[in-house]
Write an enzyme that holds these catalytic residues in place. Structure first.
Site, PDB file in Angstrom:
ATOM      1  N   GLU A   1      20.318 -24.880  29.361  1.00  0.00           N
ATOM      2  CA  GLU A   1      21.358 -24.110  30.055  1.00  0.00           C
ATOM      3  C   GLU A   1      22.536 -24.998  30.382  1.00  0.00           C
ATOM      4  OE1 GLU A   1      19.406 -22.262  33.401  1.00  0.00           O
ATOM      5  OE2 GLU A   1      18.484 -20.762  32.130  1.00  0.00           O
TER       6      GLU A   1
ATOM      7  N   HIS B   1      21.522 -16.806  33.409  1.00  0.00           N
ATOM      8  CA  HIS B   1      20.861 -17.257  34.649  1.00  0.00           C
ATOM      9  C   HIS B   1      21.611 -16.682  35.869  1.00  0.00           C
ATOM     10  CE1 HIS B   1      18.077 -20.504  36.444  1.00  0.00           C
ATOM     11  NE2 HIS B   1      18.264 -19.525  37.315  1.00  0.00           N
TER      12      HIS B   1
END
Ligand SMILES: NC(=O)C1=CN([C@@H]2O[C@H](COP(=O)(O)OP(=O)(O)OC[C@H]3O[C@@H](n4cnc5c(N)ncnc54)[C@H](OP(=O)(O)O)[C@@H]3O)[C@@H](O)[C@H]2O)C=CC1
Ligand SMILES: O=C(O)C(=O)CO
Length: 302
Positions: free
Chosen positions: A249, A268
């Site tokens: 990420e 996220h």
């Protein structure tokens, strides 16, 4: 007290001198660390090198639950306290998990793309969806998020099973992991990322799911072996996935999962609601007050 809010969000609170820094702005973050006494941390990893730049730092306050993005040993070595705030985002995440399973079951991604392109009507029968009611949903975890989600799913009419490390024989919905996977039309992940849970859902365990199952992950990407997930989707063993989290990420645009129209994704952001922010700030401000008063912190992790 100087608080460094590591997010692109303005906030003021009586008695606190709050400066903000977007998570992607490493240069600004480095320049603000030397004066920070408290960091309000969201997701961008906080490393030993960061802490070396922060001689005045007394508290790392995770805004949220998972502390896997904080170097806990480095913080302990430097005498910096770490606290989180479990439950403050549980409603938002449970609702997002529900949203992702429904979106995957109802093929929202291809429907959305075709409708925008003027090719939506008449609806393509190959995109015929399924209903959650009557399906078995297996939850990995039995904590705050899984418990809320269980209530939502039960109200919809799904059969809910769950698993935890610690067996819960008193609860008829509890199953050992492998039994749960064999029985689940939809599996949803709600456990922390630890050494023990890294790649817990690997190729062998994904293969236990019934053909046509759906996998939802709003916990941490690396709880699932992403390559194995991709293969299970490509082979048709899995019908779809709903992913808020990824092994890397921010998720790189080249991640092959992003090319699949039976995968619905978010960056996220399962936690990201106005209500979550209000709860975050209430706990974070209370812990600053406690720090100044020398009182015990709420939810001290280390
Ligand atoms: N995407 C997002 O925005 C967000 C993601 N999260 C993620 O969701 C996770 C869960 O959050 P929350 O429900 O609040 O956490 P909780 O601490 O309330 O629950 C965690 C659950 O995981 C279980 N568990 C831990 N290890 C294992 C294991 N090896 N196998 C099976 N079960 C296990 C625990 O039970 P037991 O100890 O009995 O095993 C417990 O039931 C967080 O750790 C975080 O990573 C959280 C908030 C926001
Ligand atoms: O609370 C968490 O663990 C999150 O992932 C959101 O920051």
């Amino acid at each position: 007290m100087r608080v460094l809010l590591h997010y692109d969000m303005e906030h003021t609170a009586a008695g606190l001198d709050i400066v903000t820094c977007p998570e992607h702005d490493d240069e600004r973050f480095a320049s603000l660390l030397p004066d920070a006494e408290v960091v309000w941390h969201v997701l961008r990893p906080l490393t030993a090198a960061d802490l070396d730049r922060a001689p005045r730092l007394r508290l790392i306050q995770k805004l949220g639950t998972g502390v896997n993005t904080i170097d806990l040993d480095a913080a302990a070595e430097r005498g910096i306290a770490v606290a989180n705030m479990p439950g403050t985002n549980a409603q938002a995440v449970a609702e997002t998990a529900l949203l992702l399973m429904l979106a995957a079951l109802r093929r929202v991604v291809p429907f959305d793309a075709r409708t925008r392109a003027g090719r939506g009507w008449p609806a393509d029968p190959s995109l015929t969806g399924g209903e959650l009611a009557g399906r078995t949903v297996g939850l990995l975890g039995g904590g705050q998020i899984a418990t809320l989600l269980r209530g939502m799913l039960t109200a919809i009419g799904a059969r809910v099973l769950f698993t935890t490390r610690t067996p819960r024989p008193d609860d008829p919905a509890w199953r050992p992991l492998e039994d749960l996977l064999r029985a689940s039309d939809v599996v949803s992940v709600h456990i922390p990322l630890t050494e023990e849970t890294h790649h817990l859902l690997n190729a062998a365990r994904l293969a236990l799911l019934p053909p046509g199952a759906i996998v939802v992950n709003t916990a941490r990407g690396a709880v699932i072996d992403e390559k194995a997930l991709l293969e299970a989707l490509a082979s048709g063993h899995l019908a779809g996935a709903g992913l808020d989290v990824f092994e890397q990420e921010p998720v790189p645009a080249a991640n092959p999962l992003l090319a699949l129209d039976n995968v619905v994704v978010m960056p996220h952001a399962a936690w990201l609601t106005r209500e979550t922010w209000a709860r975050y700030f209430a706990v974070a401000e209370e812990n600053c007050r406690r720090l100044v008063a020398g009182e015990e912190l709420l939810h001290r992790v280390r």
